[in-house]
Motif scaffolding. Structure first.
Motif, PDB file in Angstrom:
ATOM      1  N   TYR A  58      42.796  -8.672  -9.287  1.00  0.00           N
ATOM      2  CA  TYR A  58      42.814  -9.953  -9.984  1.00  0.00           C
ATOM      3  C   TYR A  58      43.599  -9.846 -11.280  1.00  0.00           C
ATOM      4  N   ARG A  59      44.178 -10.946 -11.711  1.00  0.00           N
ATOM      5  CA  ARG A  59      44.587 -11.098 -13.104  1.00  0.00           C
ATOM      6  C   ARG A  59      43.576 -12.045 -13.719  1.00  0.00           C
ATOM      7  N   GLN A  60      42.794 -11.522 -14.634  1.00  0.00           N
ATOM      8  CA  GLN A  60      41.638 -12.262 -15.135  1.00  0.00           C
ATOM      9  C   GLN A  60      41.980 -13.027 -16.407  1.00  0.00           C
ATOM     10  N   GLU A  61      41.467 -14.240 -16.526  1.00  0.00           N
ATOM     11  CA  GLU A  61      41.584 -15.000 -17.772  1.00  0.00           C
ATOM     12  C   GLU A  61      40.200 -15.194 -18.368  1.00  0.00           C
ATOM     13  N   ARG A  62      40.168 -15.531 -19.632  1.00  0.00           N
ATOM     14  CA  ARG A  62      38.867 -15.791 -20.281  1.00  0.00           C
ATOM     15  C   ARG A  62      38.240 -17.045 -19.714  1.00  0.00           C
ATOM     16  N   HIS A  63      36.946 -16.979 -19.459  1.00  0.00           N
ATOM     17  CA  HIS A  63      36.288 -18.133 -18.862  1.00  0.00           C
ATOM     18  C   HIS A  63      35.340 -18.807 -19.859  1.00  0.00           C
ATOM     19  N   ASP A  64      35.031 -20.066 -19.532  1.00  0.00           N
ATOM     20  CA  ASP A  64      34.056 -20.839 -20.304  1.00  0.00           C
ATOM     21  C   ASP A  64      33.052 -21.415 -19.315  1.00  0.00           C
ATOM     22  N   VAL A  65      31.818 -20.969 -19.421  1.00  0.00           N
ATOM     23  CA  VAL A  65      30.807 -21.339 -18.438  1.00  0.00           C
ATOM     24  C   VAL A  65      29.535 -21.904 -19.075  1.00  0.00           C
ATOM     25  N   VAL A  66      29.581 -22.180 -20.374  1.00  0.00           N
ATOM     26  CA  VAL A  66      28.363 -22.595 -21.067  1.00  0.00           C
ATOM     27  C   VAL A  66      28.441 -24.078 -21.450  1.00  0.00           C
ATOM     28  N   LEU A  67      27.452 -24.828 -21.005  1.00  0.00           N
ATOM     29  CA  LEU A  67      27.369 -26.256 -21.324  1.00  0.00           C
ATOM     30  C   LEU A  67      26.909 -26.452 -22.767  1.00  0.00           C
ATOM     31  N   ARG A  68      27.706 -27.230 -23.533  1.00  0.00           N
ATOM     32  CA  ARG A  68      27.334 -27.585 -24.917  1.00  0.00           C
ATOM     33  C   ARG A  68      27.613 -29.072 -25.102  1.00  0.00           C
ATOM     34  N   ALA A  69      26.656 -29.763 -25.703  1.00  0.00           N
ATOM     35  CA  ALA A  69      26.829 -31.215 -25.905  1.00  0.00           C
ATOM     36  C   ALA A  69      28.004 -31.493 -26.842  1.00  0.00           C
ATOM     37  N   ASP A  70      28.256 -30.572 -27.780  1.00  0.00           N
ATOM     38  CA  ASP A  70      29.334 -30.822 -28.758  1.00  0.00           C
ATOM     39  C   ASP A  70      30.643 -30.155 -28.338  1.00  0.00           C
ATOM     40  N   ASP A  71      30.752 -29.779 -27.070  1.00  0.00           N
ATOM     41  CA  ASP A  71      31.993 -29.183 -26.578  1.00  0.00           C
ATOM     42  C   ASP A  71      33.131 -30.192 -26.748  1.00  0.00           C
ATOM     43  N   PRO A  72      34.205 -29.797 -27.451  1.00  0.00           N
ATOM     44  CA  PRO A  72      35.307 -30.765 -27.654  1.00  0.00           C
ATOM     45  C   PRO A  72      35.964 -31.209 -26.349  1.00  0.00           C
ATOM     46  N   THR A  73      35.735 -30.493 -25.264  1.00  0.00           N
ATOM     47  CA  THR A  73      36.328 -30.914 -23.984  1.00  0.00           C
ATOM     48  C   THR A  73      35.484 -31.967 -23.268  1.00  0.00           C
ATOM     49  N   MET A  74      34.332 -32.344 -23.852  1.00  0.00           N
ATOM     50  CA  MET A  74      33.514 -33.394 -23.237  1.00  0.00           C
ATOM     51  C   MET A  74      34.333 -34.674 -23.130  1.00  0.00           C
ATOM     52  N   TYR A  75      34.267 -35.321 -21.971  1.00  0.00           N
ATOM     53  CA  TYR A  75      35.010 -36.574 -21.783  1.00  0.00           C
ATOM     54  C   TYR A  75      34.147 -37.569 -21.037  1.00  0.00           C
ATOM     55  N   LYS A  76      34.635 -38.809 -21.016  1.00  0.00           N
ATOM     56  CA  LYS A  76      33.911 -39.865 -20.309  1.00  0.00           C
ATOM     57  C   LYS A  76      34.486 -39.982 -18.901  1.00  0.00           C
ATOM     58  N   PRO A  77      33.733 -39.604 -17.877  1.00  0.00           N
ATOM     59  CA  PRO A  77      34.271 -39.727 -16.519  1.00  0.00           C
ATOM     60  C   PRO A  77      34.407 -41.198 -16.137  1.00  0.00           C
ATOM     61  N   PRO A  78      35.315 -41.523 -15.210  1.00  0.00           N
ATOM     62  CA  PRO A  78      35.547 -42.935 -14.865  1.00  0.00           C
ATOM     63  C   PRO A  78      34.335 -43.607 -14.233  1.00  0.00           C
ATOM     64  N   LYS A  79      33.484 -42.853 -13.568  1.00  0.00           N
ATOM     65  CA  LYS A  79      32.243 -43.395 -13.010  1.00  0.00           C
ATOM     66  C   LYS A  79      31.304 -42.217 -12.832  1.00  0.00           C
ATOM     67  N   VAL A  80      30.048 -42.503 -12.536  1.00  0.00           N
ATOM     68  CA  VAL A  80      29.126 -41.429 -12.212  1.00  0.00           C
ATOM     69  C   VAL A  80      28.654 -41.611 -10.772  1.00  0.00           C
ATOM     70  N   ALA A  81      28.192 -40.514 -10.212  1.00  0.00           N
ATOM     71  CA  ALA A  81      27.896 -40.472  -8.787  1.00  0.00           C
ATOM     72  C   ALA A  81      26.806 -41.470  -8.415  1.00  0.00           C
TER      73      ALA A  81
END
Ligand code: MOS
Length: 692
Positions: A124-147
């Motif tokens: 493998y060529r490994q990259e750093r991963h992000d696997v931890v849920l945080r409410a203040d994660d700057p990548t949080m977005y509004k999905p177009p709909k929910v299931a």
């Protein structure tokens, strides 16, 4: 709509296939053996959470006796375009989560396949991963709909001002962990290609749905894919749609020209077939001193994967439950380097109601009110957000009936004052709700020359008793006894039908069965010809149904004993009362309710998939470390229902019952733990270390 008459409906009928099941002759997916040349495929799972497969050394593996093929991105067939990145098996060398299938071994025996899979060397060529849920994660977005298709956010009035001005308010954060679907029968598939078409013996919650997805992936007309699933050992949502093991079976069969079996191991269930997303929820409630709600704000923060967006509908029950002129519900999502979450029994309603119903308990205490009276005080006359009338709404009746049966009247609200030896004892209550959904279905009804009836619908009986209740429904519609009717389910060759999910199976298939039987009787009157078959499609009927708010309701009551030396929580009594329209089969319905509540006890006290942040994968991969509630955890459990006649939902008058049993259970247990101990646990599960 007029309801059909009842003779069979309402009877305590045992499962039609009960004898086959207890004698072991009912065949599950893996037990099918089409042809003699069966081969077995075992996956090789990614050892990194993010990166690339640089090379796969297949040479040594291929020399092992009994190995037929090693499949990976470098040699796999290309699939058709799909919007479901989870299913794009071997279509790229990119690794999006640890445990992803990056290669597979096909061999003459399952043991050889698994042994060889363990020997495939991957660089493998490994990259750093992000696997931890945080409410203040700057990548949080509004999905177009929910299931499966709800608005992401809703707002009415001015909830922020109303909250600020409220006489009493609470602002609380609850968390629920990732939880993994663990049906008794793990996912398994036998795939065979014949005459350019694909046949799958597959454990799933809907053979029509699996057919359609596989047909698209392999670029076949849908009628060239056949999915057969007469018996299924549960799913809880993970078998609603195909996951990578199904695609693996189909690819392996295509590559080798053999019939190929894939049996997901219990350990693999924790990376390959979905799970309930971990969720962070903030609930803010504002009320007057009399407990009347003036503001409800419910925000959910969830995760999905980078290959597919799955946004759980966590705050949707809050849109239905209580009156308040000012209200807001939101969902935010972040895409992490994790497997894709999916539906798990009452997705949305179950974790959402854990938060809302815990918060209602906390508000009741803040207002100095009984928690049942607080809920009754906030009962809406109309749907609080859409303004539509309810077709029927039995929440208050369930709370009252449950209170009487459980013995709530003399409850002293003071926490931490009842002892039974080393244990502190407490009781709690929570409300439940679940939407009443109905989707278009087709069905056939046939009369033979000798007068016997056969009804066909591609329904799925996942152990719930679907085959049995459809037989009862058909018998009443045909005005014969159930032993004159044979109902065929579990095969995509049968009339196309929706999934066994969203508690909508019986309502959807049952409507089609009733209409098919009615049409058959009418045609028999007209023509007198036999044999005779009619086919119906309920799409028009369902599209033209009246605009109403349709929901099931319920109330769960729990009594717990908490050992204050060890922190051990035991549920000593659990009681649920449900308002679910007409109960078609009290025997199978009771099993659904107590099964749901049992799973809710597991959610409250045990179920927790723990993220290993360093490796980027869930750490506990088996029942030794991932605990579910068993018989000893549920000593005394009762399910009851109120009489509810609702002619506005379907010709049977029935509401779905597969999910509502779990919905309020965890909150009822958590509320009881608070009543017992004075400790409010807002993070599930209620582990020992959270109490001592
Ligand atoms: Mo259910 S989670 O809709 O199988």
């Amino acid at each position: 709509m007029t309801l059909t008459g009842t003779q069979a409906v309402g009877a305590h009928l045992s499962r039609i296939e009960a004898r086959e099941k207890v004698t072991g002759t009912a065949r599950y997916a893996f037990e099918h053996a089409p042809g003699r040349d069966i081969a077995y495929a075992a996956p090789v799972q990614a050892a990194v959470a993010r990166g690339e497969v640089v090379s796969v050394d297949t040479g040594a593996t291929l020399t092992l006796p009994g190995v037929i093929a090693v499949i990976w991105y470098g040699n796999a067939p290309r699939l058709g375009p799909s919007d479901d990145g989870e299913l794009a098996l071997f279509q790229s060398n990119w690794v999006a989560y640890r445990g992803q299938i990056v290669a597979a071994v096909v061999a003459e025996t399952i043991e050889t396949a698994r042994e060889a899979a363990g020997q495939v060397r991957i660089e493998y060529r490994q990259e750093r991963h992000d696997v931890v849920l945080r409410a203040d994660d700057p990548t949080m977005y509004k999905p177009p709909k929910v299931a499966p298709n709800y608005p992401t956010d809703t707002e009415r009035g001015d909830p922020d001002t109303a909250l600020r001005e409220a006489a009493v308010s609470v602002d609380l954060t609850y968390t629920t962990p990732a939880q993994h679907n663990n049906p008794m029968e793990p996912h398994s598939t036998v795939a065979v290609w014949e005459d350019g078409g694909l046949t799958l013996y597959d454990s799933n919650q809907g053979s029509s749905a699996v057919r359609d997805v596989l047909a698209r992936l392999f670029e076949l007309p849908p009628d060239r894919v056949r999915v057969i699933a007469p018996h299924v050992g549960g799913g809880f949502g993970s078998k609603l749609a195909p996951h990578p093991p199904v695609v693996l079976a189909a690819i392996a069969a295509k590559v080798t020209g053999r019939a190929v079996k894939v049996a997901t191991t219990r350990q693999q269930m924790f990376s390959l077939v979905g799970y309930r997303t971990p969720i962070i929820q903030r609930v803010r409630l504002g009320a007057g001193r009399d407990g009347g709600l003036t503001a409800i704000i419910h925000d959910a923060f969830e995760q999905t994967s980078t290959v597919k967006e799955f946004a759980e509908q966590t705050t949707t029950p809050t849109r239905v439950m209580y009156a308040s002129p000012n209200r807001r519900t939101t969902h935010r999502l972040t895409a992490l380097d994790v497997p894709t979450p999916t539906f798990m029994r009452a997705p949305g309603e179950c974790p959402g109601m854990f938060a809302l119903e815990s918060a209602m308990d906390e508000l009741a205490i803040a207002c100095g009110m009984d928690p049942i009276e607080l809920r009754v005080r906030n009962e809406p006359a109309l749907h609080p957000e859409t303004g539509l009338p309810f077709s029927s709404r039995g929440l208050v009746a369930c709370l009252r009936e449950g209170a009487a049966r459980f013995g709530w009247a003399d409850r002293d609200p003071t926490p931490g004052v009842r002892r039974d030896g080393r244990r502190l004892v407490g009781t709690g209550v929570a409300s439940s709700t679940y939407p009443v959904i109905r989707r278009p279905s087709q069905a056939t009804a046939r009369v033979e020359a000798d007068g016997r009836f056969t009804v066909g619908v591609a329904a799925a009986d996942i152990g719930t008793g679907a085959r049995t209740v459809l037989t009862q429904i058909a018998a009443d519609a045909l005005r014969v006894s159930p032993d004159h009717v044979r109902v065929e389910v579990g095969d995509s060759r049968l009339p196309t039908a929706p999934i066994a999910g969203g508690s909508m199976g019986t309502a959807s298939w049952g409507t089609a069965v009733v209409r098919a039987c009615e049409a058959l009787l009418a045609e028999m009157d007209r023509s007198g010809v036999r044999p005779l078959e009619v086919r119906v499609d309920t799409a028009d009927e369902i599209a033209s149904q009246s605009r109403l708010s349709r929901h099931a309701f319920g109330a769960q009551f729990a009594e717990v004993g908490v050992d204050m030396d060890t922190g051990e929580v035991r549920v000593s009594r659990m009681l649920g009362v449900f308002a679910v329209g007409r109960v078609i089969n009290p025997k199978t319905a009771r099993s659904q309710f107590i099964g749901g509540m049992t799973m809710g006890i597991g959610m409250a006290l045990m179920e927790e998939s723990v993220m290993d942040v360093e490796f980027g994968d869930y750490l506990n991969h088996d029942f030794a470390q991932y605990h579910i509630a068993a018989c000893a955890d549920v000593p005394d459990i009762e399910a009851h229902w109120i009489d509810e006649e609702d002619p506005e939902i379907n010709p049977m008058g029935s509401k779905g019952i597969g999910e509502i049993g779990i919905v309020g259970t965890a909150a009822a247990v958590a509320n009881a733990v608070h009543h017992a101990t004075g400790i409010r646990v807002r993070d599930l599960p209620i582990r020992l270390d959270r109490l001592v």
